[in-house]
Each structure stands twice: as C-alpha cells, then as structure tokens.
Write a protein that holds these residues in place. Structure first.
Motif, PDB file in Angstrom:
ATOM      1  N   LYS A 147       2.861   3.972   7.710  1.00 26.13           N
ATOM      2  CA  LYS A 147       1.594   4.891   7.829  1.00 26.13           C
ATOM      3  C   LYS A 147       2.328   6.357   7.633  1.00 26.13           C
ATOM      4  O   LYS A 147       1.294   7.024   7.165  1.00 26.13           O
ATOM      5  N   ASP A 148       3.405   6.543   7.852  1.00 28.71           N
ATOM      6  CA  ASP A 148       4.080   7.820   7.472  1.00 28.71           C
ATOM      7  C   ASP A 148       4.354   8.005   6.184  1.00 28.71           C
ATOM      8  O   ASP A 148       3.968   9.113   5.622  1.00 28.71           O
ATOM      9  N   LEU A 149       4.736   6.943   5.546  1.00 26.36           N
ATOM     10  CA  LEU A 149       5.117   7.150   3.789  1.00 26.36           C
ATOM     11  C   LEU A 149       3.745   7.245   3.426  1.00 26.36           C
ATOM     12  O   LEU A 149       3.866   8.104   2.197  1.00 26.36           O
ATOM     13  N   ILE A 150       2.724   6.824   3.665  1.00 25.70           N
ATOM     14  CA  ILE A 150       1.538   7.002   2.888  1.00 25.70           C
ATOM     15  C   ILE A 150       1.056   8.383   3.176  1.00 25.70           C
ATOM     16  O   ILE A 150       0.245   8.897   2.029  1.00 25.70           O
ATOM     17  N   GLY A 151       1.499   9.061   4.046  1.00 27.31           N
ATOM     18  CA  GLY A 151       0.961  10.474   4.386  1.00 27.31           C
ATOM     19  C   GLY A 151       0.233  10.799   5.527  1.00 27.31           C
ATOM     20  O   GLY A 151      -0.940  10.199   5.736  1.00 27.31           O
ATOM     21  N   LEU A 154       0.888  -1.129  -0.122  1.00 27.15           N
ATOM     22  CA  LEU A 154       0.036   0.153   0.017  1.00 27.15           C
ATOM     23  C   LEU A 154       0.755   1.287  -0.176  1.00 27.15           C
ATOM     24  O   LEU A 154       0.617   2.133  -0.894  1.00 27.15           O
ATOM     25  N   ALA A 155       1.768   1.288   0.636  1.00 28.05           N
ATOM     26  CA  ALA A 155       2.925   2.420   0.799  1.00 28.05           C
ATOM     27  C   ALA A 155       3.493   2.770  -0.580  1.00 28.05           C
ATOM     28  O   ALA A 155       3.498   3.759  -1.012  1.00 28.05           O
ATOM     29  N   GLU A 156       3.798   1.588  -1.203  1.00 33.51           N
ATOM     30  CA  GLU A 156       4.721   1.595  -2.443  1.00 33.51           C
ATOM     31  C   GLU A 156       3.555   2.298  -3.583  1.00 33.51           C
ATOM     32  O   GLU A 156       3.860   2.930  -4.353  1.00 33.51           O
ATOM     33  N   SER A 157       2.420   1.532  -3.399  1.00 36.06           N
ATOM     34  CA  SER A 157       1.202   2.033  -4.337  1.00 36.06           C
ATOM     35  C   SER A 157       1.238   3.548  -4.198  1.00 36.06           C
ATOM     36  O   SER A 157       1.099   4.386  -5.141  1.00 36.06           O
ATOM     37  N   GLN A 158       0.889   4.303  -2.941  1.00 36.68           N
ATOM     38  CA  GLN A 158       0.707   5.509  -2.688  1.00 36.68           C
ATOM     39  C   GLN A 158       2.043   6.281  -3.044  1.00 36.68           C
ATOM     40  O   GLN A 158       1.761   7.443  -3.755  1.00 36.68           O
ATOM     41  N   LEU A 159       3.214   5.781  -2.897  1.00 32.68           N
ATOM     42  CA  LEU A 159       4.440   6.560  -3.404  1.00 32.68           C
ATOM     43  C   LEU A 159       4.627   6.580  -4.879  1.00 32.68           C
ATOM     44  O   LEU A 159       5.273   7.386  -5.402  1.00 32.68           O
ATOM     45  N   GLY A 160       4.081   5.312  -5.417  1.00 35.13           N
ATOM     46  CA  GLY A 160       4.236   5.333  -7.009  1.00 35.13           C
ATOM     47  C   GLY A 160       5.716   4.802  -7.262  1.00 35.13           C
ATOM     48  O   GLY A 160       6.051   4.746  -8.460  1.00 35.13           O
ATOM     49  N   PHE A 161       6.274   4.023  -6.410  1.00 34.48           N
ATOM     50  CA  PHE A 161       7.393   3.162  -6.791  1.00 34.48           C
ATOM     51  C   PHE A 161       7.699   2.218  -5.575  1.00 34.48           C
ATOM     52  O   PHE A 161       7.016   2.296  -4.361  1.00 34.48           O
ATOM     53  N   ALA A 162       8.588   1.242  -5.912  1.00 35.72           N
ATOM     54  CA  ALA A 162       8.746   0.197  -4.962  1.00 35.72           C
ATOM     55  C   ALA A 162      10.070   0.938  -4.165  1.00 35.72           C
ATOM     56  O   ALA A 162      10.850   1.496  -4.450  1.00 35.72           O
ATOM     57  N   LEU A 163       9.840   0.353  -2.751  1.00 33.03           N
ATOM     58  CA  LEU A 163      10.621   0.897  -1.866  1.00 33.03           C
ATOM     59  C   LEU A 163      12.008   0.210  -1.921  1.00 33.03           C
ATOM     60  O   LEU A 163      11.992  -1.080  -2.372  1.00 33.03           O
ATOM     61  N   ASP A 164      12.825   0.873  -1.588  1.00 31.59           N
ATOM     62  CA  ASP A 164      14.288   0.191  -1.899  1.00 31.59           C
ATOM     63  C   ASP A 164      14.232  -1.244  -0.729  1.00 31.59           C
ATOM     64  O   ASP A 164      13.816  -1.137   0.573  1.00 31.59           O
ATOM     65  N   GLU A 165      14.999  -2.166  -1.039  1.00 33.81           N
ATOM     66  CA  GLU A 165      14.863  -3.195  -0.474  1.00 33.81           C
ATOM     67  C   GLU A 165      15.230  -3.714   0.939  1.00 33.81           C
ATOM     68  O   GLU A 165      14.785  -4.153   1.856  1.00 33.81           O
ATOM     69  N   GLN A 166      16.460  -2.541   0.985  1.00 31.95           N
ATOM     70  CA  GLN A 166      17.073  -2.518   2.448  1.00 31.95           C
ATOM     71  C   GLN A 166      15.930  -1.943   3.453  1.00 31.95           C
ATOM     72  O   GLN A 166      15.720  -2.381   4.560  1.00 31.95           O
TER      73      GLN A 166
END
Length: 176
Positions: free
Chosen positions: A78-82, A42-54
C-alpha cells in the motif's frame, strides 16, 4: 532466507524493546499480514518494474512493518503504490543532495523508497532492478549512513540495530 524465522526474531526483539521502553520513545508494532500475490503485482504495476525478489519474499510474509526500527516504517504494498508515507519519502529523496548521490555513483531515478521515518531524516532506498547496482539498499539521513548489498542484509542489519537499542535501554535501566 527463512522469512518466518527472521520476522519472529525481530518481533521478539521488538517486544523486549517495548518492555524496556518506559518512556515510549518508539512505536513497537507487529508486522502487517502477508501481502497477496495480487497486491504485489499491483504494486509492481504502479511502480513500473518488478520488485527485487528478496523484498518481494519479505512482503509475502509481512506486508510492511510500522516502527520497524525506531520511527522507521518498512513499506508494504500500500505504501509502494503511493500514500502519505510514500509522498513524504519521495520528498526526502528529492532533498538528497546530488553530490551525495554522485559519491554513491547512483542516479536519483535509479532509486525508490522502501522505508522512511515519520519524524526523522532516515530514508532507506533500494536500487531499481533496471539499474547497474540493482537490489542495493542505501540508508540516508542528511548524508549516506550506510549501504547493504541486498534486502536480506539490510533486514538483518536492522535486527542488529534493534538489538543494540535493546542493550542501550537495558543499560539505562540498570539491568546489565
């Protein structure tokens, strides 16, 4: 990286810091419970990119950490989503001078906040995976303080900064 081991190490250091912090200078919190795969997606979807694997690996073990270093909160999904933390971090990012960014040879749009202070100017930004310096982590506080080649090195550096804080408080308490 063995995230369980590194998280426990930092939790131990934070507890030792809390024991010496008689003036309540900083929050001393434990990390949040691990993020689910769905929360990361969900966070990746909201950000529009895949998170760094680390970073995603860390989130799979701890979904953020308030008071990660002094007043700095390390962001969870939750913070990344906004939320309010992200809004403040975005404002801080917008205030970073273009000349500072150009000295780092990075574009503002290539960065996203992963941690920020609730009371100071400390802002930690990761380079998005679509940029040429993907995964790099920058520390700004008015100007560039430092940078780390990846999330793991950033995390380990913050463990060391917490250890230094412990040693400073120990010295101030006359416990050396």
């Amino acid at each position: 990286m063995d995230w369980k081991k590194e998280i426990v190490t930092l939790a131990y250091v934070k507890q030792a810091l809390a024991d010496l912090d008689v003036h309540d200078l900083w929050p001393h919190c434990l990390p949040e419970v691990a993020a689910t795969t769905r929360e990361i997606e969900l966070a990746e979807s909201q950000l529009g990119f895949a998170l760094d694997e680390q970073y995603a690996g860390f989130l799979r073990h701890a979904n953020g950490w308030n008071g990660f270093y002094q007043s700095v909160d390390l962001f969870g999904t939750k913070d990344l989503i906004g939320n309010e933390k992200m809004a403040v971090a975005q404002e801080m990012l917008n205030s970073v001078e273009e000349v500072v960014l150009s000295n780092c040879q990075i574009e503002r749009n290539d960065l996203f906040p992963i941690a920020a202070s609730s009371i100071d100017m400390d802002l930690f930004l990761m380079v998005k995976p679509t940029a040429s310096k993907a995964g790099l982590v920058y520390w700004f506080a008015g100007s560039k303080i430092d940078h780390y080649p990846n999330f793991e090195e950033f995390f380990l550096a913050m463990v060391d900064y917490n250890r230094e804080e412990f040693e400073d408080l120990k010295r101030e308490a006359g416990l050396n």
